[in-house]
Design a protein around this motif. Structure first.
Motif, PDB file in Angstrom:
ATOM      1  N   ARG A 136     -10.411   8.178  -1.690  1.00  0.00           N
ATOM      2  CA  ARG A 136      -9.309   8.039  -1.210  1.00  0.00           C
ATOM      3  C   ARG A 136      -8.453   9.006  -0.880  1.00  0.00           C
ATOM      4  N   LEU A 137      -9.130  10.372  -0.732  1.00  0.00           N
ATOM      5  CA  LEU A 137      -8.644  11.707  -0.536  1.00  0.00           C
ATOM      6  C   LEU A 137      -9.056  12.239   0.911  1.00  0.00           C
ATOM      7  N   PHE A 138      -8.193  12.713   1.643  1.00  0.00           N
ATOM      8  CA  PHE A 138      -8.344  13.426   3.055  1.00  0.00           C
ATOM      9  C   PHE A 138      -7.755  14.917   2.727  1.00  0.00           C
ATOM     10  N   TYR A 139      -8.735  15.710   2.573  1.00  0.00           N
ATOM     11  CA  TYR A 139      -8.277  17.241   2.652  1.00  0.00           C
ATOM     12  C   TYR A 139      -8.510  17.727   4.094  1.00  0.00           C
ATOM     13  N   THR A 140      -7.501  17.756   4.926  1.00  0.00           N
ATOM     14  CA  THR A 140      -7.568  18.054   6.432  1.00  0.00           C
ATOM     15  C   THR A 140      -7.729  19.598   6.760  1.00  0.00           C
ATOM     16  N   GLN A 141      -7.371  20.414   5.619  1.00  0.00           N
ATOM     17  CA  GLN A 141      -7.290  21.872   6.140  1.00  0.00           C
ATOM     18  C   GLN A 141      -8.473  22.580   5.630  1.00  0.00           C
ATOM     19  N   GLY A 142      -9.279  21.988   4.585  1.00  0.00           N
ATOM     20  CA  GLY A 142     -10.411  22.765   4.059  1.00  0.00           C
ATOM     21  C   GLY A 142     -10.303  22.644   2.330  1.00  0.00           C
ATOM     22  N   ASP A 143     -10.995  23.553   1.693  1.00  0.00           N
ATOM     23  CA  ASP A 143     -11.239  23.585   0.491  1.00  0.00           C
ATOM     24  C   ASP A 143     -11.392  24.789  -0.386  1.00  0.00           C
ATOM     25  N   ALA A 190       0.821  -1.253  -0.129  1.00  0.00           N
ATOM     26  CA  ALA A 190       0.098  -0.002  -0.087  1.00  0.00           C
ATOM     27  C   ALA A 190       0.740   1.172  -0.018  1.00  0.00           C
ATOM     28  N   VAL A 191       0.299   2.212  -0.571  1.00  0.00           N
ATOM     29  CA  VAL A 191       0.901   3.542  -0.596  1.00  0.00           C
ATOM     30  C   VAL A 191       0.266   4.654   0.008  1.00  0.00           C
ATOM     31  N   VAL A 192       0.642   5.329   1.072  1.00  0.00           N
ATOM     32  CA  VAL A 192       0.101   6.444   1.812  1.00  0.00           C
ATOM     33  C   VAL A 192       0.811   7.843   1.217  1.00  0.00           C
ATOM     34  N   ILE A 193       0.124   8.581   0.585  1.00  0.00           N
ATOM     35  CA  ILE A 193       0.690   9.861   0.216  1.00  0.00           C
ATOM     36  C   ILE A 193       0.265  10.856   1.020  1.00  0.00           C
ATOM     37  N   GLY A 194       1.338  11.930   1.494  1.00  0.00           N
ATOM     38  CA  GLY A 194       1.218  12.853   2.267  1.00  0.00           C
ATOM     39  C   GLY A 194       1.647  13.956   1.507  1.00  0.00           C
ATOM     40  N   ALA A 195       0.679  14.746   1.138  1.00  0.00           N
ATOM     41  CA  ALA A 195       1.178  15.921   0.284  1.00  0.00           C
ATOM     42  C   ALA A 195       0.887  17.463   0.882  1.00  0.00           C
ATOM     43  N   GLY A 196       1.990  18.288   0.814  1.00  0.00           N
ATOM     44  CA  GLY A 196       2.000  19.520   1.343  1.00  0.00           C
ATOM     45  C   GLY A 196       2.034  20.570   0.178  1.00  0.00           C
ATOM     46  N   SER A 197       2.287  21.947   0.319  1.00  0.00           N
ATOM     47  CA  SER A 197       2.020  22.928  -0.273  1.00  0.00           C
ATOM     48  C   SER A 197       3.086  22.963  -1.624  1.00  0.00           C
ATOM     49  N   TYR A 232      -3.900   2.894  -2.526  1.00  0.00           N
ATOM     50  CA  TYR A 232      -3.098   4.048  -2.219  1.00  0.00           C
ATOM     51  C   TYR A 232      -4.307   4.809  -1.315  1.00  0.00           C
ATOM     52  N   PHE A 233      -3.763   5.933  -0.437  1.00  0.00           N
ATOM     53  CA  PHE A 233      -4.533   6.689   0.100  1.00  0.00           C
ATOM     54  C   PHE A 233      -3.785   8.134   0.309  1.00  0.00           C
ATOM     55  N   VAL A 234      -4.577   9.190  -0.034  1.00  0.00           N
ATOM     56  CA  VAL A 234      -3.842  10.469   0.103  1.00  0.00           C
ATOM     57  C   VAL A 234      -4.381  11.315   1.225  1.00  0.00           C
ATOM     58  N   ILE A 235      -3.556  12.001   2.100  1.00  0.00           N
ATOM     59  CA  ILE A 235      -3.665  12.917   3.047  1.00  0.00           C
ATOM     60  C   ILE A 235      -3.166  14.018   2.853  1.00  0.00           C
ATOM     61  N   THR A 236      -3.804  15.220   2.365  1.00  0.00           N
ATOM     62  CA  THR A 236      -3.195  16.430   2.070  1.00  0.00           C
ATOM     63  C   THR A 236      -3.656  17.774   2.920  1.00  0.00           C
ATOM     64  N   THR A 237      -2.685  18.730   3.215  1.00  0.00           N
ATOM     65  CA  THR A 237      -2.935  19.949   3.514  1.00  0.00           C
ATOM     66  C   THR A 237      -3.509  20.915   2.804  1.00  0.00           C
ATOM     67  N   ASN A 238      -3.254  20.669   1.575  1.00  0.00           N
ATOM     68  CA  ASN A 238      -3.658  21.335   0.088  1.00  0.00           C
ATOM     69  C   ASN A 238      -4.915  21.578   0.332  1.00  0.00           C
ATOM     70  N   VAL A 239      -5.371  22.952  -0.343  1.00  0.00           N
ATOM     71  CA  VAL A 239      -7.029  23.173  -0.500  1.00  0.00           C
ATOM     72  C   VAL A 239      -7.199  23.431  -1.803  1.00  0.00           C
TER      73      VAL A 239
END
Length: 291
Positions: free
Chosen positions: A135-142, A30-37, A115-122
């Motif tokens: 498979r996306l979790f936008y933690t900081q909004g949109d 499995a792949v867990v992608i963590g994405a920032g700005s 895969y699953f993606v967690i991101t602070t990008n909006v």
């Protein structure tokens, strides 16, 4: 929790490190992608320089604003000016496609993986590129959502229609007063659904995404997991970076990979399980796909 001794990018060539990553990517469960700005920056969503001048030269001249981010905090005298700025900001960063196909390149690499993606990008770039919404979790909004400024309710509201109208009808850096967004529940002014204080609304969609992310991690515990961190800095390290380090340390089958130009490091405790690549993310992903 971790020592202050950091492991910097390997002295091996970038191609050698990408080769290691290629093997891990092929072999992992499995792949867990963590994405920032930094990922969106690599895709061309820059907030300064030529792109800022192209879209905000009038605001720069009148208000002295020098980049998009700081402009978001400018104390405009009227809400009509405030929303003229923000509608333009949202439109180009949420409803226009990124200039470079970095997100598409990333999807091509993980499309056939679990895969699953967690991101602070909006900026919604993952979904626009074709990633599975579930498979996306936008933690900081949109940028594409409004919420009540109070807030009177734990709801968010789609804003594309009104944002596009604000763009079309603004004149002299002001929108028509009748376009000012108000909460349909209480009539108070609306604001963006962006985490900046304790008034951020975590709606039903946010909680469902958080639950799916937690379930993904729980049901794959102990598997060969690739924690792929892309462009994450130190503004909010407790959301992606520190948890990735912790989960890697707890799972001997896990691999932590950090691709980040100028900030590719990991703690000494997980050095043997880590690959740190100090490079432009777009170039690294292209190189990986060509191997």
């Amino acid at each position: 929790m971790y020592s202050r001794i950091w492991t910097k990018p390997s002295t091996k060539s970038c191609s050698e490190q990408l080769g290691r990553l290629k093997v891990v990517l092929q072999d992992c469960d499995a792949v867990v992608i963590g994405a920032g700005s930094g990922l969106s920056t690599a895709a061309g969503f820059t907030y300064t320089g030529e792109r800022f001048e192209q879209h905000f030269s009038d605001f720069a001249q009148k208000y002295g604003i020098r980049d998009m981010y700081s402009g978001g905090f400018y104390p405009f005298a009227t809400p009509e000016e405030h929303w003229a700025y923000w509608s333009r900001y949202i439109y180009i960063n949420r409803y226009q496609d990124a200039p470079k196909p970095v997100y598409e390149d990333l999807l091509n690499l993980v499309r056939d993986k679990d895969y699953f993606v967690i991101t602070t990008n909006v900026d919604h770039c993952f979904q626009k590129a074709g990633f599975d919404k579930k498979r996306l979790f936008y933690t900081q909004g949109d940028y594409g959502l409004f919420q009540c400024s109070e807030p009177c309710c734990q709801e968010t509201f789609e804003n594309e229609t009104v944002i596009r109208e604000m763009m079309e009808r603004q004149e002299d850096m002001k929108i028509p007063t009748e376009l000012l967004p108000v909460c349909p529940r209480c009539g108070k002014p609306m604001t963006m659904n962006l985490r900046s204080d304790n008034k951020f609304v975590e709606d039903e969609g946010w909680h469902r995404a958080a639950e799916r992310y937690e379930n993904f991690l729980r049901t794959r515990e102990g598997q060969k997991i690739l924690f792929l961190e892309l462009g994450v800095g130190y503004n909010t390290p407790v959301i992606i970076k520190y948890p990735f380090w912790k989960m890697t340390a707890k799972n001997p089958n896990a691999t932590y990979v950090c691709i980040n130009q100028g900030q590719a490091v990991c703690p000494q405790e997980i050095e043997r399980q880590a690959i740190c690549i100090d490079a432009d993310i777009g170039s690294a992903l292209r190189g990986l796909s060509q191997m």
